[in-house]
Design a protein around this motif. Sequence first.
Motif, PDB file in Angstrom:
ATOM      1  N   VAL A 109     -21.808 -82.810  -9.556  1.00  0.00           N
ATOM      2  CA  VAL A 109     -20.999 -81.599  -9.764  1.00  0.00           C
ATOM      3  C   VAL A 109     -21.065 -80.704  -8.533  1.00  0.00           C
ATOM      4  CG1 VAL A 109     -20.809 -79.467 -11.112  1.00  0.00           C
ATOM      5  CG2 VAL A 109     -21.190 -81.642 -12.279  1.00  0.00           C
ATOM      6  N   THR A 110     -22.265 -80.574  -7.971  1.00  0.00           N
ATOM      7  CA  THR A 110     -22.433 -79.758  -6.766  1.00  0.00           C
ATOM      8  C   THR A 110     -21.661 -80.350  -5.593  1.00  0.00           C
ATOM      9  OG1 THR A 110     -24.668 -79.199  -7.529  1.00  0.00           O
ATOM     10  CG2 THR A 110     -24.125 -78.677  -5.252  1.00  0.00           C
ATOM     11  N   LEU A 111     -21.694 -81.687  -5.478  1.00  0.00           N
ATOM     12  CA  LEU A 111     -20.955 -82.366  -4.417  1.00  0.00           C
ATOM     13  C   LEU A 111     -19.453 -82.144  -4.570  1.00  0.00           C
ATOM     14  CD1 LEU A 111     -20.704 -84.357  -2.045  1.00  0.00           C
ATOM     15  CD2 LEU A 111     -20.840 -86.224  -3.712  1.00  0.00           C
ATOM     16  N   VAL A 112     -18.956 -82.313  -5.781  1.00  0.00           N
ATOM     17  CA  VAL A 112     -17.523 -82.105  -6.040  1.00  0.00           C
ATOM     18  C   VAL A 112     -17.131 -80.660  -5.762  1.00  0.00           C
ATOM     19  CG1 VAL A 112     -15.740 -82.094  -7.832  1.00  0.00           C
ATOM     20  CG2 VAL A 112     -17.362 -83.994  -7.701  1.00  0.00           C
ATOM     21  N   SER A 113     -18.017 -79.732  -6.119  1.00  0.00           N
ATOM     22  CA  SER A 113     -17.749 -78.321  -5.836  1.00  0.00           C
ATOM     23  C   SER A 113     -17.611 -78.095  -4.336  1.00  0.00           C
ATOM     24  CB  SER A 113     -18.880 -77.447  -6.395  1.00  0.00           C
ATOM     25  OG  SER A 113     -18.989 -77.584  -7.796  1.00  0.00           O
ATOM     26  N   GLY A 114     -18.491 -78.769  -3.565  1.00  0.00           N
ATOM     27  CA  GLY A 114     -18.404 -78.664  -2.115  1.00  0.00           C
ATOM     28  C   GLY A 114     -17.109 -79.239  -1.577  1.00  0.00           C
ATOM     29  N   LEU A 115     -16.630 -80.311  -2.191  1.00  0.00           N
ATOM     30  CA  LEU A 115     -15.360 -80.904  -1.784  1.00  0.00           C
ATOM     31  C   LEU A 115     -14.191 -79.980  -2.113  1.00  0.00           C
ATOM     32  CD1 LEU A 115     -15.960 -84.578  -3.001  1.00  0.00           C
ATOM     33  CD2 LEU A 115     -15.740 -83.837  -0.620  1.00  0.00           C
ATOM     34  N   ILE A 116     -14.258 -79.364  -3.291  1.00  0.00           N
ATOM     35  CA  ILE A 116     -13.171 -78.481  -3.722  1.00  0.00           C
ATOM     36  C   ILE A 116     -13.049 -77.264  -2.820  1.00  0.00           C
ATOM     37  CG2 ILE A 116     -12.411 -76.931  -5.573  1.00  0.00           C
ATOM     38  CD1 ILE A 116     -13.578 -78.921  -7.573  1.00  0.00           C
ATOM     39  N   ILE A 117     -14.196 -76.671  -2.478  1.00  0.00           N
ATOM     40  CA  ILE A 117     -14.143 -75.466  -1.632  1.00  0.00           C
ATOM     41  C   ILE A 117     -14.218 -75.825  -0.140  1.00  0.00           C
ATOM     42  CG2 ILE A 117     -15.186 -74.049  -3.431  1.00  0.00           C
ATOM     43  CD1 ILE A 117     -17.817 -74.170  -1.920  1.00  0.00           C
TER      44      ILE A 117
END
Length: 284
Positions: free
Chosen positions: A124-132
């Motif tokens: 989830v943290t990785l995906v959040s980094g990708l999104i932002i």
Amino acid sequence: MNTLNNHFNKKNYLLISILALLLLSKVTFSYGYSFSDSLEIKKKRSYLGSYFSDAGKLYSAPFHWTGKDWFKAGVVAGTGLGIYALDDDIQQWSVSDRTKASQDISSVAEKFGNTSSTTIALGVTLVSGLIIKNQKMQDISLLALKSSLLSGLLAQTIKNIGHRSRPNSGNSKNSWYGPAIGGKHKAFPSGHTATAFALATTLSQVYKDKKWIAITSYSLATVAGFSRIHDNKHWATDVFAGAVLGYFTSKTILKNEKKNGREISFQPSIQFTNPALTVLVSLN
């Protein structure tokens, strides 16, 4: 069933929230509050390829130890033997002193060493980094994930070599069944504790100038380890060995990252802005 699912989701949400907070490096909020940082990573090898080289370093490490390293290993082994002598006493105390409150705390703490839960949280943290579009957040998530997974791999290898019975099996602490593939006797070492301490060590090393992160990370890892004793799933020596294994795995990976050109440093700051005022607060 819905109540159980809601309880489970709350625990996973708590885990994801805490890991996200520890890993957060740059997030901008609508009311003008942001984190910023400087994180330099020079990539000279692929991420997936690094799993093989790092795993090789972990498994071959004893062949490259110096006299100083063997001395440290001896101290750790001696400490482990001392704890081994107390395994029965600690197990009996933890079982007899359980309360409703301790069971609730243990149930939550277990998530911090549960590979499935931590992998989801880091994902989830990785995906959040990708999104932002925050590359630094992505890199730290991937590094923590690798430490977690490789510590689990090493723990499983040792489990299959020793095959020690768990305390809840009814067997004594001296029940070791030797090398085999699979089987149900896999107490030593604690995989949960190894995962928790691998994550804690990774975060504390990446954010080494931020003492609160190290204190928080190791505190959560320690509680996760104690939860395994509390739940009668592991002997105290299993947890001690898991903590050592997690620490060793993370330190080895970080050393290899630096050697291969993935040097990580983190210097965060907080910036408050509005139309009339801009204030920069350094966290160094």
